[in-house]
Each structure stands twice: as structure tokens, then as C-alpha cells.
Design a protein around this motif. Structure first.
Motif, PDB file in Angstrom:
ATOM      1  N   ARG A   1      41.156  41.536  43.864  1.00 20.49           N
ATOM      2  CA  ARG A   1      41.236  40.079  43.872  1.00 20.49           C
ATOM      3  C   ARG A   1      40.031  39.448  43.181  1.00 20.49           C
ATOM      4  O   ARG A   1      40.152  38.447  42.473  1.00 20.49           O
ATOM      5  CB  ARG A   1      41.330  39.547  45.312  1.00 20.49           C
ATOM      6  N   ALA A   2      38.867  40.058  43.369  1.00 22.15           N
ATOM      7  CA  ALA A   2      37.660  39.531  42.720  1.00 22.15           C
ATOM      8  C   ALA A   2      37.786  39.644  41.196  1.00 22.15           C
ATOM      9  O   ALA A   2      37.435  38.717  40.457  1.00 22.15           O
ATOM     10  CB  ALA A   2      36.427  40.281  43.205  1.00 22.15           C
ATOM     11  N   GLN A   3      38.304  40.788  40.737  1.00 23.37           N
ATOM     12  CA  GLN A   3      38.440  40.991  39.296  1.00 23.37           C
ATOM     13  C   GLN A   3      39.525  40.098  38.692  1.00 23.37           C
ATOM     14  O   GLN A   3      39.400  39.642  37.555  1.00 23.37           O
ATOM     15  CB  GLN A   3      38.752  42.470  38.997  1.00 23.37           C
ATOM     16  N   VAL A   4      40.589  39.823  39.457  1.00 23.97           N
ATOM     17  CA  VAL A   4      41.636  38.905  38.990  1.00 23.97           C
ATOM     18  C   VAL A   4      41.057  37.509  38.795  1.00 23.97           C
ATOM     19  O   VAL A   4      41.313  36.837  37.789  1.00 23.97           O
ATOM     20  CB  VAL A   4      42.823  38.868  39.985  1.00 23.97           C
TER      21      VAL A   4
ATOM     22  N   TRP B   1      42.380  48.222  39.671  1.00 26.35           N
ATOM     23  CA  TRP B   1      43.772  48.565  39.971  1.00 26.35           C
ATOM     24  C   TRP B   1      43.992  50.073  39.979  1.00 26.35           C
ATOM     25  O   TRP B   1      44.766  50.602  40.794  1.00 26.35           O
ATOM     26  CB  TRP B   1      44.708  47.913  38.957  1.00 26.35           C
ATOM     27  N   LEU B   2      43.318  50.789  39.064  1.00 28.03           N
ATOM     28  CA  LEU B   2      43.480  52.247  39.010  1.00 28.03           C
ATOM     29  C   LEU B   2      42.997  52.914  40.299  1.00 28.03           C
ATOM     30  O   LEU B   2      43.509  53.963  40.695  1.00 28.03           O
ATOM     31  CB  LEU B   2      42.725  52.817  37.808  1.00 28.03           C
ATOM     32  N   LYS B   3      42.019  52.292  40.937  1.00 27.55           N
ATOM     33  CA  LYS B   3      41.552  52.829  42.214  1.00 27.55           C
ATOM     34  C   LYS B   3      42.675  52.789  43.251  1.00 27.55           C
ATOM     35  O   LYS B   3      42.867  53.731  44.019  1.00 27.55           O
ATOM     36  CB  LYS B   3      40.355  52.024  42.710  1.00 27.55           C
ATOM     37  N   THR B   4      43.443  51.704  43.263  1.00 30.77           N
ATOM     38  CA  THR B   4      44.570  51.618  44.202  1.00 30.77           C
ATOM     39  C   THR B   4      45.653  52.636  43.827  1.00 30.77           C
ATOM     40  O   THR B   4      46.292  53.221  44.705  1.00 30.77           O
ATOM     41  CB  THR B   4      45.183  50.207  44.215  1.00 30.77           C
ATOM     42  N   VAL B   5      45.855  52.823  42.511  1.00 34.54           N
ATOM     43  CA  VAL B   5      46.841  53.810  42.056  1.00 34.54           C
ATOM     44  C   VAL B   5      46.423  55.218  42.493  1.00 34.54           C
ATOM     45  O   VAL B   5      47.253  56.022  42.934  1.00 34.54           O
ATOM     46  CB  VAL B   5      46.999  53.750  40.521  1.00 34.54           C
TER      47      VAL B   5
ATOM     48  N   MET C   1      42.203  51.284  50.878  1.00 35.80           N
ATOM     49  CA  MET C   1      42.916  50.253  50.133  1.00 35.80           C
ATOM     50  C   MET C   1      42.387  48.854  50.435  1.00 35.80           C
ATOM     51  O   MET C   1      42.428  47.970  49.583  1.00 35.80           O
ATOM     52  CB  MET C   1      44.410  50.321  50.453  1.00 35.80           C
ATOM     53  N   LYS C   2      41.880  48.652  51.644  1.00 40.22           N
ATOM     54  CA  LYS C   2      41.301  47.351  52.006  1.00 40.22           C
ATOM     55  C   LYS C   2      40.157  47.008  51.056  1.00 40.22           C
ATOM     56  O   LYS C   2      40.096  45.927  50.477  1.00 40.22           O
ATOM     57  CB  LYS C   2      40.796  47.402  53.446  1.00 40.22           C
ATOM     58  N   VAL C   3      39.249  47.965  50.876  1.00 39.01           N
ATOM     59  CA  VAL C   3      38.109  47.761  49.979  1.00 39.01           C
ATOM     60  C   VAL C   3      38.583  47.595  48.534  1.00 39.01           C
ATOM     61  O   VAL C   3      38.107  46.724  47.801  1.00 39.01           O
ATOM     62  CB  VAL C   3      37.129  48.955  50.084  1.00 39.01           C
ATOM     63  N   ALA C   4      39.565  48.420  48.144  1.00 36.94           N
ATOM     64  CA  ALA C   4      40.056  48.379  46.769  1.00 36.94           C
ATOM     65  C   ALA C   4      40.696  47.032  46.443  1.00 36.94           C
ATOM     66  O   ALA C   4      40.484  46.469  45.365  1.00 36.94           O
ATOM     67  CB  ALA C   4      41.061  49.508  46.539  1.00 36.94           C
ATOM     68  N   PHE C   5      41.450  46.483  47.365  1.00 33.15           N
ATOM     69  CA  PHE C   5      42.150  45.225  47.099  1.00 33.15           C
ATOM     70  C   PHE C   5      41.210  44.031  47.073  1.00 33.15           C
ATOM     71  O   PHE C   5      41.464  43.053  46.376  1.00 33.15           O
ATOM     72  CB  PHE C   5      43.268  45.008  48.110  1.00 33.15           C
ATOM     73  N   ILE C   6      40.143  44.094  47.856  1.00 32.04           N
ATOM     74  CA  ILE C   6      39.130  43.033  47.761  1.00 32.04           C
ATOM     75  C   ILE C   6      38.541  43.017  46.349  1.00 32.04           C
ATOM     76  O   ILE C   6      38.349  41.964  45.743  1.00 32.04           O
ATOM     77  CB  ILE C   6      38.027  43.228  48.822  1.00 32.04           C
ATOM     78  N   ASP C   7      38.282  44.214  45.824  1.00 34.47           N
ATOM     79  CA  ASP C   7      37.760  44.331  44.463  1.00 34.47           C
ATOM     80  C   ASP C   7      38.790  43.837  43.443  1.00 34.47           C
ATOM     81  O   ASP C   7      38.445  43.140  42.479  1.00 34.47           O
ATOM     82  CB  ASP C   7      37.389  45.791  44.179  1.00 34.47           C
TER      83      ASP C   7
ATOM     84  N   GLY D   1      47.437  39.942  51.253  1.00 29.95           N
ATOM     85  CA  GLY D   1      47.746  38.591  51.685  1.00 29.95           C
ATOM     86  C   GLY D   1      46.664  38.004  52.565  1.00 29.95           C
ATOM     87  O   GLY D   1      46.317  36.823  52.443  1.00 29.95           O
ATOM     88  N   MET D   2      46.089  38.842  53.429  1.00 26.93           N
ATOM     89  CA  MET D   2      45.024  38.368  54.315  1.00 26.93           C
ATOM     90  C   MET D   2      43.758  38.041  53.525  1.00 26.93           C
ATOM     91  O   MET D   2      43.063  37.063  53.812  1.00 26.93           O
ATOM     92  CB  MET D   2      44.718  39.433  55.375  1.00 26.93           C
ATOM     93  N   VAL D   3      43.457  38.869  52.525  1.00 24.18           N
ATOM     94  CA  VAL D   3      42.311  38.581  51.656  1.00 24.18           C
ATOM     95  C   VAL D   3      42.539  37.257  50.929  1.00 24.18           C
ATOM     96  O   VAL D   3      41.644  36.405  50.842  1.00 24.18           O
ATOM     97  CB  VAL D   3      42.090  39.727  50.640  1.00 24.18           C
ATOM     98  N   ALA D   4      43.777  37.078  50.406  1.00 18.65           N
ATOM     99  CA  ALA D   4      44.110  35.824  49.714  1.00 18.65           C
ATOM    100  C   ALA D   4      44.032  34.643  50.672  1.00 18.65           C
ATOM    101  O   ALA D   4      43.508  33.572  50.322  1.00 18.65           O
ATOM    102  CB  ALA D   4      45.507  35.929  49.099  1.00 18.65           C
ATOM    103  N   ALA D   5      44.546  34.820  51.893  1.00 23.19           N
ATOM    104  CA  ALA D   5      44.512  33.742  52.886  1.00 23.19           C
ATOM    105  C   ALA D   5      43.078  33.375  53.229  1.00 23.19           C
ATOM    106  O   ALA D   5      42.743  32.196  53.393  1.00 23.19           O
ATOM    107  CB  ALA D   5      45.271  34.166  54.139  1.00 23.19           C
ATOM    108  N   ASN D   6      42.231  34.390  53.334  1.00 19.74           N
ATOM    109  CA  ASN D   6      40.821  34.148  53.636  1.00 19.74           C
ATOM    110  C   ASN D   6      40.178  33.288  52.549  1.00 19.74           C
ATOM    111  O   ASN D   6      39.428  32.351  52.834  1.00 19.74           O
ATOM    112  CB  ASN D   6      40.084  35.482  53.754  1.00 19.74           C
TER     113      ASN D   6
END
Length: 588
Positions: free
Chosen positions: A198-201, A242-246, A190-196, A314-319
Motif C-alpha cells: 500500500r505504501a508503494q502504491v 508485490w513479488l514478496k506477496t507472490v 502477508m500483513k507486513v508485505a501488504f503494508i509495504d 482492507g484493514m490497512v486501507a481503512a486505517n
């Protein structure tokens, strides 16, 4: 910071976030106390149930059943109150932190050089200031404190299970590594998925922001189908992220449920065997308690995985946000000179500058403007005329040379003091989605409505503004779209005039302005340049003729200087420019 952003949990980044909770330390400690109380009440409930079953229900003791039920009710009420306080104040703390961080971010961006905005996507910056901030708030409201509370509940449940029946406890603990391992794999994925994600957002926001801003161009050149296809592709990438996280959630949570059910089944089976073999008496209440403790132990693991995702997002966003806060792109405001009375003498000495390294735009230009003079700068597109405006206001820093105002280097001025004495009317006028009065005063309390009206009458634009619905309270909407280009420029002239500058800079573009507006602009130009130093990037022959001096630029160099008549007599570059651009206007 980038180097650490790939970690599962960046402790340095988290400490930096925690520093923002210091003004709210009482609330922080209160939320921590509520988390401890939740774990205590969660551990007490099943234990009381075990006593109710074994010592009241099995032996049919009605009085004890009533007393224990009241105690259970009190514990449940205390748990509900603790949960309410925990949820409210954890969210309150999160919102307070992002309020402070967002203010710091916006203040920091206000001081950035124009070069930073030239190289940055508007959509990405908006994402950082809005969406990413909400993710940071969720670290406290849905991430960190919830994880701590759940961990405390798990520790309390594990301790009570060992106390009640160590054999049953060992069975549960034997199952525990399976879900812990699954949780760890889930968290990494999920760490890798969420970085992706945020980038896509950010990409999606940037694309939409740009296309909406440039919608006129899109429609003029019939690019709707092309842009729609481009949007479909970007949106598809966003969906896939997002589907990857799902997908990961769809795998993990059923596995966690199965493992939890297996643990309950083994406890019931082994507890039943103990009862059959008379190894343990009063096992029924213990089994009931264990079923509840297993839920307390395993459910937080499932939630912690989910909340850890929130924490990671949140940590990715904070970074990303702290990366902007750590960006040193501010104009260095180290000057100490504050002058109330600026005459307006200007001197450019061998000024060299390039927007991009090794690509010089101005090649050592030098000129002087005496206080009260009007200087027109002319030249072909790309000659470097607008760059002079940018450098005078210190939107960009010169590479070498010096710019003096009243014999003081502009770097020695306090930045606010320097800019307060310079007013600029740009060719592309920007107006905020607000009233005309607020666009003129920019909500400066010292600029009253009466002051604005008096200034408008002086430069001849009061009649135009008064004719609008609501007059000075007319809302021009986003970017001033309710006004024509000429009307927007008149508002900008008035905005410059009420600031009472010592130095005035005008990018006097009237190519897309109707005759009436052009006459008003010419009158306003004559009025606001009267008695003050004025630099005009001239697009009209009338302005050029009236100038005390004309500076002719070509490819970043000053090629000629003089009055209109002097330059025409020389028959040089200005003469050719005049014949190409201005002669038709003079004949007309």
C-alpha cells in the motif's frame, strides 16, 4: 490508530467499519443467514453421499439410489442458490459501505484548511479516495463474510466427521495443527508485505500524478530521461513489494495442498485397515464422505489465508482512510452571523500570521478599506500580498489580531455566509473539465445561462465566448487547457461577477497575456470593481493609478500607504518599486 495498525486484526477498527453497515442491517443479517445455510448444505452433501454408497450402491437398491440422488440434487441446488445470494449481497453490502465512507471522506476533505493540502500529496489523497476504498469494500465482499462462512463450514465438517467415525476424525485433526501453524506464519508475513504494498502504491500514484501535472516543466528542461529513471526505481520498489506477496503465496499454497493430500491418504489407508480387520463395516461410504469433508475442512483454511490477506489489506486501507477522517484540520465554523447585505467595510488590525510555526509571514499589519473603495496592494514577490487574500477568506487562520468585515470579526460569520460575499480571481486560474457555462455558474441552479450571457455582455467578454465552438457550451477540458491564460482569466472574471460579491479580490496578473486579452481584462476589471469594495494585487500601472489607495508591502510589513501621486512625491520604497517595475510601462 497507528498504534493498532500493526495488529493482525484491529477489533476497534473493525467495529468502526461495522457501524457503517447499520443502514443496511437487513442485508447484513441476510448475508449472515446465507453463510449459515451454506455450512449446513456443505455438511449434508457428503453425508448423503455416504448413505448412497453404503445403503444404495453396495446393496444395489435402485429405488433408494434414485430417491437419494434426487435429495442430493435438491441439496446442491439449495447450496447454489445460497451461494449466489451470498456472493451478490455480500458484494452489494461492500459497495454500499464504501459509497457512504467515500462520501464522508470527500465531505471531510472539502472542509480542510489549505494548510492540510499544502502538506499533503495529491496522489496519496486520490489513492485514499479511490483505491483504498475498494479495499475497504472487499472486507465485506471477499473478506469477513467469506471467512465466517468458511469457518462455519469447517465446524460443520468437523462435527460430521466425529459423528461418522471418531477414529478417522482424530487422524484428520492430528494433521490440522500443521496447516494452522503454516496459515498463521503466512498471515503474519502477508500483513507486513501488504503494508509495504500500500505504501508503494501511494508513492507510485503520487509520482505519476505530479509528473503528469508538471509535464510541461519536465519537457521544457529536458528531464525526461531523469524522470524516467526515477519512475523505474519507484516502479521497481512497487514490483518488489508485490513479488514478496507472490513469494509467500508460492510457498504456502503448495504446503497446504500437500498437507491436505497427506490427510486424505491417511484416511484411505486407515479406513482400509479397519475394513480388512473387520473393525468397521460399511466403511466405503464413510471414506468417500471423509474425502469430501477433508476438502471442506482444508480448502477453507487455504482460502481463509487468502481471504485474510484481503481482510488485512482492507484493514490497512481503512486505517489510512480513517486517519484522514480523524484529522482535525477543518476551519472552525463556529460563527453565527449571517448577513444578506454586506457593505464591504474591511479592517485588518495588527494581523500576524505564518504558514509554518515560528516563521511569521505577516508582522502585525493594519489597514482599513471603506465600502466601495478600490485598494491596490503592491510589493516585491514574497512580500505577503497573496497571504492577505488567503486570510480574508479564512483559508488559513490568523495567529493573532483581527479581520473585520462591516465591524464584525470574520470568525463570527458563518463560513459559507462570509465566502458567499467575497469573490476572488486568482493569478493562476483553475477551470474544471466542463463547459464554460458550468465553470462560471459552478452548477449553481440560481445562476442561469441567460444570467451568464447578460453578465458577459456587461463586462465585455460575450464576443470572445460566443466565438468559441459551441459558445458557452464549449468544453475547456482539464484545467482549462483549451483556452489561453488570458481567456481563462476572462472566464474567472465572469465567474466572480455573476456571484455579485460585496468584496472583490483580484490577483491581476497580465504578464503572459496578449494585448487584446489585456484590453478585455482591463475593461472587465473596471466594470466588476465599480461600486464594490475591491482589493487588487496590482501588476499593471493603469490599475494602480485608478486605485483609491495603494498599500505598499515589503517582507510582511506595510511600509507605505497613499495614492499614486502621494507615494511618488515621498520618494520612498514605492518610488523605487515604481521606477524598477512600472516606469517602462508608463513610457510605453
Amino acid at each position: 490508530m497507528d498504534k493498532n495498525s500493526g495488529k493482525a486484526f484491529d477489533i476497534r477498527l473493525f467495529r468502526r467499519l461495522l457501524a457503517h453497515t447499520r443502514p443496511y442491517r437487513l442485508t447484513f443479517y441476510g448475508v449472515a443467514l446465507a453463510a449459515i445455510l451454506l455450512s449446513v448444505f456443505a455438511a449434508i452433501g457428503p453425508y448423503i453421499l455416504r448413505i448412497i454408497v453404503d445403503e444404495a450402491i453396495v446393496v444395489a437398491d435402485g429405488e433408494k439410489l434414485l430417491n437419494l440422488s434426487v435429495i442430493m440434487l435438491v441439496v446442491l441446488l439449495a447450496q447454489v442458490i445460497s451461494q449466489l445470494l451470498f456472493n451478490y449481497y455480500a458484494n452489494w453490502l461492500g459497495e454500499s459501505v464504501i459509497k457512504d465512507v467515500r462520501i464522508n471522506l470527500f465531505k471531510h476533505m472539502l472542509g480542510f484548511r489549505m494548510k492540510y493540502f499544502d502538506n499533503s500529496s495529491l496522489g496519496v489523497l486520490v489513492t485514499r479516495a479511490v483505491a483504498d476504498m475498494q479495499r475497504i469494500g472487499e472486507i465485506f465482499s471477499q473478506g469477513f463474510f467469506v471467512i465466517v462462512a468458511d469457518l462455519l463450514k469447517m465446524i460443520a465438517a468437523a462435527g460430521m466427521m466425529l459423528y461418522l467415525n471418531w477414529r478417522l476424525a482424530l487422524i484428520v485433526f492430528a494433521i490440522l495443527p500443521v496447516i494452522l501453524y503454516a496459515t498463521r506464519l503466512f498471515q503474519k508475513a502477508m500483513k507486513v508485505a501488504f503494508i509495504d504494498v500500500r505504501a508503494q502504491v501511494s508513492n507510485l500514484n503520487s509520482f505519476v500524478q505530479e509528473r503528469i501535472t508538471g509535464m510541461k516543466v519536465v519537457q521544457l528542461f529536458t528531464r525526461e530521461r531523469t524522470e524516467s529513471e526515477n519512475f523505474r526505481k519507484i516502479n521497481e520498489k512497487h514490483q518488489n513489494a508485490w513479488l514478496k506477496t507472490v513469494w509467500y503465496n508460492s510457498i504456502f499454497f503448495p504446503i497446504a495442498e500437500i498437507v491436505s493430500s497427506v490427510a486424505i491418504g491417511l484416511v484411505v489407508w486407515y479406513g482400509g485397515l479397519q475394513n480388512v480387520a473387520n473393525i468397521s463395516v460399511d466403511i466405503a461410504g464413510t471414506i468417500f464422505a471423509f474425502i469430501m469433508y477433508i476438502e471442506i475442512l482444508f480448502r477453507p483454511l487455504r482460502q481463509i489465508a487468502d481471504k485474510f490477506n484481503t481482510l488485512q489489506m482492507g484493514m490497512v486501507a481503512a486505517n489510512r482512510v480513517f486517519k484522514i477522517l480523524d484529522t482535525e484540520s477543518n476551519i472552525q465554523d463556529r460563527g453565527t452571523v449571517v448577513k444578506e447585505d454586506v457593505r464591504g467595510d474591511l479592517k485588518f488590525s495588527n494581523v500576524r500570521f505564518g504558514y509554518v510555526e515560528d516563521e511569521e509571514v505577516l508582522h502585525g499589519i493594519s489597514f482599513e478599506v471603506k465600502a466601495g473603495q478600490t485598494v491596490a496592494i503592491v510589493g516585491a514577490t514574497g512580500a505577503g500580498k497573496s497571504t492577505i487574500i488567503n486570510l480574508l477568506n479564512r483559508f488559513y487562520e490568523i495567529d493573532s489580531g483581527s479581520i473585520l468585515v462591516d465591524d464584525v470579526d470574520i470568525k463570527d460569520f458563518k463560513l459559507a455566509s462570509l465566502r458567499s460575499k467575497i469573490a476572488v480571481v486568482l493569478q493562476d486560474v483553475f477551470l474544471f473539465a466542463d463547459t464554460i457555462a458550468n465553470n462560471i455558474s459552478l452548477k449553481n441552479p440560481s445562476v442561469t445561462l441567460d444570467h451568464i450571457k447578460a453578465a458577459a455582455k456587461e463586462i465585455g467578454v460575450d464576443e470572445f465566448i460566443s466565438s468559441l465552438p459551441g459558445g458557452y457550451q464549449y468544453n475547456v477540458k482539464e484545467r482549462g487547457t483549451m483556452l489561453s491564460s488570458g481567456q481563462r482569466q476572462l472566464v474567472a472574471f465572469l465567474r466572480a461577477y455573476v456571484s455579485d460579491p460585496s468584496i472583490l479580490v483580484l490577483d491581476e496578473a497580465t504578464s503572459s497575456v496578449d494585448t487584446y486579452s489585456e484590453q478585455l481584462i482591463q475593461k472587465a476589471t473596471d466594470k466588476i470593481t465599480e461600486g464594490r469594495t475591491s482589493i487588487i494585487i496590482a501588476h499593471r500601472l493603469a490599475t494602480i493609478k485608478k486605485a483609491d489607495k495603494i498599500i505598499v508591502m515589503d517582507a510582511g510589513n506595510i511600509v507605505e500607504t497613499g495614492t499614486h501621486k502621494e507615494l511618488l512625491k515621498r520618494g520612498g520604497y514605492y518610488r523605487k518599486l515604481y521606477e524598477a517595475q512600472f516606469m517602462a510601462e508608463e513610457v510605453a
